[in-house]
Design a protein around this motif. Structure first.
Motif, PDB file in Angstrom:
ATOM      1  N   ARG A   6      21.556  -7.796 -24.710  1.00 37.47           N
ATOM      2  CA  ARG A   6      20.411  -7.780 -23.805  1.00 37.47           C
ATOM      3  C   ARG A   6      20.157  -6.345 -23.386  1.00 37.47           C
ATOM      4  O   ARG A   6      21.048  -5.501 -23.394  1.00 37.47           O
ATOM      5  N   VAL A   8      26.275 -11.245 -26.462  1.00 35.93           N
ATOM      6  CA  VAL A   8      24.817 -11.328 -26.375  1.00 35.93           C
ATOM      7  C   VAL A   8      24.285  -9.930 -26.120  1.00 35.93           C
ATOM      8  O   VAL A   8      24.760  -9.226 -25.233  1.00 35.93           O
ATOM      9  N   LEU A  28      35.697 -16.926 -33.528  1.00 41.49           N
ATOM     10  CA  LEU A  28      34.451 -16.970 -34.283  1.00 41.49           C
ATOM     11  C   LEU A  28      34.595 -17.804 -35.557  1.00 41.49           C
ATOM     12  O   LEU A  28      33.725 -18.623 -35.871  1.00 41.49           O
ATOM     13  N   MET A  46      28.274 -16.470 -31.619  1.00 40.45           N
ATOM     14  CA  MET A  46      28.361 -15.185 -30.921  1.00 40.45           C
ATOM     15  C   MET A  46      27.960 -15.335 -29.462  1.00 40.45           C
ATOM     16  O   MET A  46      28.547 -14.719 -28.582  1.00 40.45           O
ATOM     17  N   ARG A  47      26.970 -16.153 -29.194  1.00 43.60           N
ATOM     18  CA  ARG A  47      26.542 -16.388 -27.820  1.00 43.60           C
ATOM     19  C   ARG A  47      27.647 -17.091 -27.032  1.00 43.60           C
ATOM     20  O   ARG A  47      27.889 -16.771 -25.871  1.00 43.60           O
ATOM     21  N   ASP A  48      28.339 -18.032 -27.657  1.00 43.45           N
ATOM     22  CA  ASP A  48      29.432 -18.732 -26.977  1.00 43.45           C
ATOM     23  C   ASP A  48      30.609 -17.812 -26.696  1.00 43.45           C
ATOM     24  O   ASP A  48      31.354 -18.030 -25.740  1.00 43.45           O
ATOM     25  N   LYS A  98      28.917 -24.279 -36.257  1.00 47.05           N
ATOM     26  CA  LYS A  98      27.827 -23.700 -35.483  1.00 47.05           C
ATOM     27  C   LYS A  98      27.206 -22.558 -36.270  1.00 47.05           C
ATOM     28  O   LYS A  98      27.819 -21.994 -37.166  1.00 47.05           O
ATOM     29  N   LYS A  99      25.999 -22.209 -35.913  1.00 46.85           N
ATOM     30  CA  LYS A  99      25.361 -21.043 -36.516  1.00 46.85           C
ATOM     31  C   LYS A  99      25.986 -19.783 -35.949  1.00 46.85           C
ATOM     32  O   LYS A  99      26.578 -19.791 -34.872  1.00 46.85           O
ATOM     33  N   LEU A 100      25.847 -18.681 -36.678  1.00 52.55           N
ATOM     34  CA  LEU A 100      26.452 -17.421 -36.251  1.00 52.55           C
ATOM     35  C   LEU A 100      25.904 -16.972 -34.902  1.00 52.55           C
ATOM     36  O   LEU A 100      26.656 -16.526 -34.035  1.00 52.55           O
ATOM     37  N   SER A 101      24.602 -17.105 -34.693  1.00 58.91           N
ATOM     38  CA  SER A 101      24.018 -16.671 -33.416  1.00 58.91           C
ATOM     39  C   SER A 101      24.550 -17.507 -32.255  1.00 58.91           C
ATOM     40  O   SER A 101      24.843 -16.976 -31.184  1.00 58.91           O
ATOM     41  N   GLN A 102      24.720 -18.803 -32.453  1.00 63.94           N
ATOM     42  CA  GLN A 102      25.254 -19.664 -31.397  1.00 63.94           C
ATOM     43  C   GLN A 102      26.728 -19.358 -31.138  1.00 63.94           C
ATOM     44  O   GLN A 102      27.172 -19.334 -29.993  1.00 63.94           O
TER      45      GLN A 102
END
Length: 81
Positions: free
Chosen positions: A63, A61, A40, A55-57, A49-53
């Motif tokens: 859901r 995620v 991270l 974390m998604r990588d 990268k942004k934090l949301s991107q």
């Protein structure tokens, strides 16, 4: 040199947790925090990268389907014993 540091990091975390503190839960937290935070931080600082991107990588995620399956298996194994 960087790769050597990344490879020795988990071993050092286990050494600190088991020999230094003498606790398996602390060892667990140290080891898995190293495995989560190093990628991270690399994505956030080096790749900008942004934090949301980031974390998604990493696969973090949230859901609804993931929450339902995690809660149902947790409840199942809580009452299974």
């Amino acid at each position: 040199m960087k790769l050597l540091l990344l490879l020795c990091g988990p071993a050092v975390m286990i050494l600190i947790g088991l020999q230094g503190v003498g606790s398996v839960p602390v060892t667990f937290v140290l080891f898995y925090s190293w495995l989560l935070l190093v990628p991270l931080v690399d994505m956030l600082l080096r790749k900008e990268k942004k934090l949301s991107q980031a974390m998604r990588d990493c696969g973090l995620v949230f859901r609804r389907k993931n929450m339902y399956s995690g809660m149902s298996t947790g409840i199942f194994f809580f009452f299974y014993d």
